[in-house]
Design a protein around this motif. Structure first.
Motif, PDB file in Angstrom:
ATOM      1  N   VAL A  33       4.543  61.356 -12.202  1.00  0.00           N
ATOM      2  CA  VAL A  33       3.500  60.347 -12.005  1.00  0.00           C
ATOM      3  C   VAL A  33       3.532  59.868 -10.558  1.00  0.00           C
ATOM      4  N   PRO A  34       2.372  59.703  -9.918  1.00  0.00           N
ATOM      5  CA  PRO A  34       2.341  59.185  -8.548  1.00  0.00           C
ATOM      6  C   PRO A  34       3.078  57.858  -8.426  1.00  0.00           C
ATOM      7  N   TRP A  35       3.826  57.715  -7.348  1.00  0.00           N
ATOM      8  CA  TRP A  35       4.661  56.526  -7.109  1.00  0.00           C
ATOM      9  C   TRP A  35       3.855  55.240  -7.259  1.00  0.00           C
ATOM     10  N   GLN A  36       2.673  55.191  -6.653  1.00  0.00           N
ATOM     11  CA  GLN A  36       1.901  53.957  -6.658  1.00  0.00           C
ATOM     12  C   GLN A  36       1.446  53.585  -8.061  1.00  0.00           C
ATOM     13  N   GLN A  37       1.125  54.579  -8.898  1.00  0.00           N
ATOM     14  CA  GLN A  37       0.708  54.284 -10.272  1.00  0.00           C
ATOM     15  C   GLN A  37       1.867  53.674 -11.062  1.00  0.00           C
ATOM     16  N   VAL A  38       3.082  54.173 -10.849  1.00  0.00           N
ATOM     17  CA  VAL A  38       4.246  53.596 -11.534  1.00  0.00           C
ATOM     18  C   VAL A  38       4.509  52.191 -11.004  1.00  0.00           C
ATOM     19  N   ALA A  39       4.391  52.008  -9.698  1.00  0.00           N
ATOM     20  CA  ALA A  39       4.600  50.670  -9.112  1.00  0.00           C
ATOM     21  C   ALA A  39       3.589  49.674  -9.674  1.00  0.00           C
ATOM     22  N   ASP A  40       2.345  50.087  -9.838  1.00  0.00           N
ATOM     23  CA  ASP A  40       1.325  49.208 -10.416  1.00  0.00           C
ATOM     24  C   ASP A  40       1.645  48.853 -11.867  1.00  0.00           C
ATOM     25  N   ALA A  41       2.234  49.807 -12.609  1.00  0.00           N
ATOM     26  CA  ALA A  41       2.551  49.583 -14.023  1.00  0.00           C
ATOM     27  C   ALA A  41       3.792  48.722 -14.203  1.00  0.00           C
ATOM     28  N   LEU A  42       4.634  48.627 -13.159  1.00  0.00           N
ATOM     29  CA  LEU A  42       5.873  47.847 -13.228  1.00  0.00           C
ATOM     30  C   LEU A  42       5.884  46.807 -12.116  1.00  0.00           C
ATOM     31  N   PRO A  43       4.991  45.808 -12.170  1.00  0.00           N
ATOM     32  CA  PRO A  43       4.863  44.851 -11.060  1.00  0.00           C
ATOM     33  C   PRO A  43       6.099  43.975 -10.852  1.00  0.00           C
ATOM     34  N   ARG A  44       6.888  43.726 -11.903  1.00  0.00           N
ATOM     35  CA  ARG A  44       8.064  42.856 -11.774  1.00  0.00           C
ATOM     36  C   ARG A  44       9.270  43.615 -11.230  1.00  0.00           C
ATOM     37  N   THR A  45       9.486  44.824 -11.729  1.00  0.00           N
ATOM     38  CA  THR A  45      10.706  45.553 -11.383  1.00  0.00           C
ATOM     39  C   THR A  45      10.486  46.636 -10.343  1.00  0.00           C
ATOM     40  N   GLY A  46       9.340  47.263 -10.374  1.00  0.00           N
ATOM     41  CA  GLY A  46       9.039  48.288  -9.389  1.00  0.00           C
ATOM     42  C   GLY A  46       9.768  49.595  -9.641  1.00  0.00           C
ATOM     43  N   VAL A  47       9.465  50.571  -8.805  1.00  0.00           N
ATOM     44  CA  VAL A  47      10.044  51.913  -8.962  1.00  0.00           C
ATOM     45  C   VAL A  47      11.533  51.908  -8.671  1.00  0.00           C
ATOM     46  N   ASN A  48      11.960  51.084  -7.721  1.00  0.00           N
ATOM     47  CA  ASN A  48      13.374  51.102  -7.336  1.00  0.00           C
ATOM     48  C   ASN A  48      14.300  50.766  -8.498  1.00  0.00           C
ATOM     49  N   PHE A  49      13.840  49.903  -9.413  1.00  0.00           N
ATOM     50  CA  PHE A  49      14.660  49.600 -10.589  1.00  0.00           C
ATOM     51  C   PHE A  49      14.933  50.866 -11.391  1.00  0.00           C
ATOM     52  N   LEU A  50      13.916  51.704 -11.586  1.00  0.00           N
ATOM     53  CA  LEU A  50      14.078  52.941 -12.343  1.00  0.00           C
ATOM     54  C   LEU A  50      15.052  53.881 -11.646  1.00  0.00           C
ATOM     55  N   LEU A  51      14.945  53.977 -10.338  1.00  0.00           N
ATOM     56  CA  LEU A  51      15.807  54.887  -9.593  1.00  0.00           C
ATOM     57  C   LEU A  51      17.248  54.390  -9.548  1.00  0.00           C
ATOM     58  N   GLU A  52      17.433  53.100  -9.323  1.00  0.00           N
ATOM     59  CA  GLU A  52      18.784  52.544  -9.224  1.00  0.00           C
ATOM     60  C   GLU A  52      19.496  52.529 -10.568  1.00  0.00           C
ATOM     61  N   SER A  53      18.759  52.352 -11.645  1.00  0.00           N
ATOM     62  CA  SER A  53      19.367  52.332 -12.981  1.00  0.00           C
ATOM     63  C   SER A  53      19.607  53.732 -13.527  1.00  0.00           C
ATOM     64  N   GLY A  54      19.037  54.739 -12.884  1.00  0.00           N
ATOM     65  CA  GLY A  54      19.198  56.107 -13.359  1.00  0.00           C
ATOM     66  C   GLY A  54      18.189  56.515 -14.403  1.00  0.00           C
ATOM     67  N   LEU A  55      17.222  55.636 -14.673  1.00  0.00           N
ATOM     68  CA  LEU A  55      16.193  55.975 -15.659  1.00  0.00           C
ATOM     69  C   LEU A  55      15.254  57.064 -15.156  1.00  0.00           C
ATOM     70  N   ALA A  56      15.074  57.130 -13.862  1.00  0.00           N
ATOM     71  CA  ALA A  56      14.099  58.076 -13.304  1.00  0.00           C
ATOM     72  C   ALA A  56      14.606  58.644 -11.987  1.00  0.00           C
ATOM     73  N   VAL A  57      13.954  59.703 -11.539  1.00  0.00           N
ATOM     74  CA  VAL A  57      14.218  60.316 -10.244  1.00  0.00           C
ATOM     75  C   VAL A  57      12.887  60.430  -9.509  1.00  0.00           C
ATOM     76  N   SER A  58      12.991  60.731  -8.227  1.00  0.00           N
ATOM     77  CA  SER A  58      11.793  60.908  -7.408  1.00  0.00           C
ATOM     78  C   SER A  58      11.758  62.348  -6.916  1.00  0.00           C
ATOM     79  N   PRO A  59      11.000  63.215  -7.602  1.00  0.00           N
ATOM     80  CA  PRO A  59      10.949  64.625  -7.198  1.00  0.00           C
ATOM     81  C   PRO A  59      10.418  64.820  -5.786  1.00  0.00           C
ATOM     82  N   SER A  60       9.569  63.897  -5.358  1.00  0.00           N
ATOM     83  CA  SER A  60       9.054  63.900  -3.985  1.00  0.00           C
ATOM     84  C   SER A  60       8.915  62.454  -3.554  1.00  0.00           C
TER      85      SER A  60
END
Length: 503
Positions: free
Chosen positions: A64-91
């Protein structure tokens, strides 16, 4: 975690059902994710787009495009997913989840509750066979066990073999303390995350079967143990052993060992519910599970279905990613192992079903326990209320000093029960009379005397008044009639055809 819960507030089963077309939902039921992906990728604005991004990310394994995930997670943002290990950033401009996370709707005594549950990604997303330490999400077996579990308030509840932890998390709603155990540290890690995500506290213990529970007195034990019978049991071969389903013991020893150990861990009045299977033989199917049950435990064992050796092997080989089309050689080797195993055991197959137990609150003789072994009609799973009702009936009947048919109790029929009568052509008397439960689909064959007794149980007349009136009508001896009615009254109470009186 509070902010993450806030971001997931709209991520519910109801909203997802409204977002996806019926065709896409049907495809998901079949394990086909592409139709849903195509639909959701076209949503790029507003609330539907934010929900679509969460579904694509967590349920469909999409990049999913980074900005779309950031919009869907306004409180925690993408960095929360990456730091917690829930997600990775393929690009640098995209995000992909490492886990499946989805809302689960659970019906608790008529009240729907939503939970978010994290588990490992399935084969339909990874395109690879499951790993030996794979942690399953919520499937049909999990839902059946949730339905089977009584929901009365208890002190200590245990989820044995917790996996993703949903049984423990739901039990926390009606238990003062909850313990979750598993042989897999990875499963306990996911359970801990899911507990925090759903705002519940669970004590986690690493270990096999009842070993982590020594010294405990448990009010409710819930388990979907790794009961799959595997000819490779005991072989150190990760290709053959899957932790979530293969207990590593011979035959059906996982389930038998758990059942045999229940008296040592259940508190007086404590209950246990579980799924399991057992080897079949030339003897009646119930002989094997009955041999496991302590004579001082109340028990219900319901056989839902049976599998031939080939059916059983095919089911679990495919479950482990061994497909006859993709790898026929490997599939046939494993299939042969299963067939030779069943032949060596002189077993025609495996029975699968539901098991529930109660340790009576007071010491009783084996003659006073209630143990029922029955084939389940139409594979309909029983409910926790059915389990509670059976054990409540056992407790009630053990407390009666007079025959039930001569008591002052005012019995009442359950409102969902209907009576069916079948006649042979030209005959006035019915050849068969049976009661049918609208809730479970079960039937109870009855005689004319009990049918008459049952029809008069309106909550106004006492059992003794009904029995005496029937004896006068039929010209029958009262004690003899009462003796004939005793067993069917007990069965009707235990099986939910009569309401169990409050004590």
């Amino acid at each position: 975690m509070r902010d993450f819960r806030g971001d997931l507030a709209s991520f519910t089963t109801e909203n997802i059902a409204a977002l996806l077309s019926p065709a896409a939902q049907d495809a998901l039921e079949l394990g086909l994710i592409e139709p849903a992906k195509l639909e959701l990728r076209s949503l790029t604005r507003g609330a539907p787009a934010r929900l679509a991004a969460l579904v694509r990310l967590f349920m469909l394994g999409d990049v999913v495009p980074w900005q779309q995930v950031a919009d869907a997670l306004p409180r925690t943002g993408v960095n929360f997913l990456l730091e917690s290990g829930l997600a990775v950033s393929p690009s640098e401009d995209s995000v992909q989840s490492r886990f499946d996370l989805r809302p689960i709707s659970v019906d608790l005594d008529g009240h729907k509750r939503e939970y978010w549950i994290t588990s490992d990604l399935g084969e339909e997303i990874t395109g690879k066979p499951l790993l030996p330490d794979h942690v399953l999400g919520v499937g049909g077996a999990t839902l059946s066990l949730l339905r089977l579990t009584p929901r009365k308030q208890v002190g200590l509840a245990v989820d044995l073999g917790c996996g993703c932890g949903i049984q423990a998390i739901v039990a926390a709603r009606h238990a003062k303390n909850v313990i979750a155990t598993d042989i897999s540290a990875r499963a306990l890690d996911l359970t801990a995350f899911n507990a925090a995500l759903n705002s519940v506290f669970i004590e986690l213990r690493l270990g096999s079967m009842l070993e982590p529970l020594k010294g405990e007195k448990i009010d409710l034990l819930v388990s979907n143990p790794p009961f799959v019978i595997n000819p490779a049991a005991g072989i150190e071969d990760e290709e053959k052993i899957m932790q979530y389903r293969d207990g590593g013991m011979a035959d059906d020893d996982i389930v038998s060992g758990l059942v045999k150990g229940l008296p040592s861990v259940l508190a007086p009045g404590g209950m246990a519910v579980m799924l399991g299977n057992w080897l079949l033989s030339d003897a009646p199917w119930e002989d094997r599970p009955a041999s496991w049950v302590d004579p001082k435990l109340d028990a219900i064992v319901l056989q839902r279905e049976t599998f031939s050796p080939a059916q059983y092997a095919n089911l679990w080989l495919r479950d482990g990613g061994i497909n006859p089309r993709q790898n026929p050689g490997r599939f046939n080797v494993r299939l042969t192992e299963y067939l030779m195993y069943f032949e060596a055991k002189s077993s025609p197959g495996v029975g699968f079903g539901y098991l529930a137990f109660q340790k009576p609150a007071v010491e009783i003789s084996p003659d006073d326990t209630w143990q029922q072994f029955e084939k389940l009609p139409d594979g309909r799973p029983p409910s926790g209320q059915d389990v509670e009702n059976f054990f409540a009936a056992a407790n009630y009947c053990r407390g009666q000093e007079t025959p039930l048919a001569l008591s002052d109790e005012k019995f009442e029929v359950q409102p969902d029960v209907t009576e069916e009568r079948f006649y042979r052509p030209g005959e006035e008397d019915p050849a068969v009379i049976q009661l049918r439960s609208g809730r479970t689909g079960q039937t109870m064959p009855v005689g004319q005397y009990f049918a008459a007794f049952y029809g008069a149980c309106d909550g106004e007349l006492t059992a003794a008044q009904i029995t005496v009136a029937l004896s006068e009508l039929l010209g029958a001896d009262v004690p003899a009639l009462a003796a004939e009615l005793e067993l069917p009254i007990r069965i009707a109470l235990g099986s939910g055809y009569l309401k169990v009186p409050q004590t």
